[in-house]
Scaffold this active site. Sequence first.
Site: not given
Length: 722
Positions: A31-32, A217-218, A248, A599
């Site tokens: 995503k980044t 973002d997020e 998330q 993770r």
Amino acid sequence: MANNTLNKVQKKAVQAVGNPVLIFAGAGSGKTRVLTHKIAHLIQQKYFKPEEILAVTFTNKAAEEMSKRVLALIRNKNVPLNIGTFHSICSRLLRQEIHRLGFSKDFVIYDVQNQVALIRLVMDEINVSRTFVDPRTVSNRISYYKNKLLSAQDATRSARTILEKTICDIYKHYQTALQKNNALDFDDLLLFPLELFEKFPKVLQKYQEKWKYVLVDEYQDTNRPQFLFINAIASNHNQICVVGDDDQSIYGWRGADIRNILNFEKSFPGCEIFKLEQNYRSTQQILNAASAVVNNNEDRALKNLKAMNGAGDKLGLLETNDEMEEADALISVLEKEIKMNKRTFSDFAVLYRTNVQSRALEDSLRRNGIPYKIIGGIRFYERKEVKDLLAYLQLIVNKRDTIALRRVVNFPPRGIGLKTVDKCVQEAKKSKKELFDVLADPSKMNIRGKQADELHTFHEIISKYHDLLDKLNAGELVRTLVDEIGILKHYKKQDTLEDMERMNNINEILNSVDEFMARNPEAMLTDFLEEVSLLTGIDHWNDQENRVTLMTVHSAKGLEFPVVFLTGLEDGLFPLYNSLQDKQELEEERRLFYVGLTRAKQNVFLLYASNRRRAGVEQYYGLVSRFVREIPEDHLENINFSSAMTRKVIGSDRGHAKMEVKRTVTVFDDFRVGDMVEHAIFGIGKIMALSGSGENQRVGVVFKDGLKKKLIVKFAKLKKVY
């Protein structure tokens, strides 16, 4: 994924311009990468000028990483970018506009400690006993109200009990005290821009025209004020792109609203939706296990993650007797991984649901000489000596800051006690002056002698450095101040190990200011204080250190590690007991478990204990977490672990049992099929067959290069790889 390529869906999401864009980005799906490529695309294709783009994220670390990547993509280091956290972007806006709300632009930002200190003062002023309600409880409740956009007046209207009405009264006086101190808390940083937009439409118009394209973002972590801020800026032009993963969303307890991402289409009709489902981080085994768990949630968007890193190993599952054996089991697996797979300590993350779980884990790591780093302990900028120096700087910038003044007026010790401060407070009220201003004339308060001299000197020092703010850069000012007030001399004189460490921490601040000025040559002291106040624990994490990382699952969000240990997996601990009766809370706990699993890049080990001490004494009998039970068995490998430790009470020290711990691995009958063993000549291998017992036990071992050997344990001198 090659540096110069995007997969098909990523490319489409990057190139989509004109309509609102919603990107569901599964864990590890890049995503980044998509966000940074999209910003670069908007600039390079000349859709928007760099300064017309606003990109918002949740941590300074993420913002810094995004900025670096965008500048690398457009190959121009001098482009002005608006990339920052919600709090830093709003703080910047408020420095320009807050005068309209009766504050001055040199306002300070109060952290939780300062908020609680101010609430204590307010409670004392309005005669509310701290035995009736704890100031921290009040602080949390006020934050809850602010996240719900409830003013003190709104909250009072819905208050039912005496306790609720008292908290609302404290809230009202707290807001007045904040304004008197020219201070904002973290929640105000988000609320005041909304107040400005509502009261001054031209201010809103200014920022709508300034930021013509918005990226978030997020997005699943946004709360109501953050949603309204973004909505206000983007609703005029509809040029918005949000990226997030509803699976998330783990911050409901602090106001995050998962509906913001699930209902994005309603807020921005005609939006284009993309799903990033190719995972570049984890193995398929890990993703299948994580998906099997989170699929039990009802409030989610469907997605099907595909691993680009192959099938991978099953997830290891270890049942242990108690938290001490759990820690031993973790060390056993960790050492085996180091020997077998040539891993380094920094490859491992140990995750837990609550901070209190770290103690037994730390004890075991220390005992075994394994270096580790805890994220979320006492942060550098929260240490006493650091807070003391920062309070000096805050007072120099903003002389109305009574919390900072009270903290440092007698540090280093200058004989100014609480009674003297109370006299000053009373004089300030009587004369309707600022508390700082009355220090200039101690005689008015009948303060004489040394105390009067010290108060006068303190007032002169703060005034002098306040006047020097525009003349000296921050580095020069702080070094000169530290020298003049004698903080380093004070700690040097104490001559204890603790004071030497405090001295080092003061020097570290001086270095920190120098580094900040090197990065921002035009910056002022206010800018440095702002950066410090908005830092989070994860911003200090150095992933170059060769240490095992310990942290809560919440802290691990956004990070990745080759190997992840998830510990304390019992119902009542993970998920927490309070969530078991609440569907929404249980779904959030399940998402948190999903975050923990994803993770990991290569291996996951799940650990639980059938007995666990709570608060040091209470014995808690645990069932394995329902989340573990939701993982299909074909994704799990039970790892048999017999503790190599025996514990024996050998006395007590001040009421605490003293424990002797011994390693007790036996030479014979200690092997099982599947164990990894080490031979002096053949190296490391896996036991494939066992026969006999005691001295006559025989094993069939396949070694690393495929060499098969039948060995008698007595003569082979095999060692288990722990």
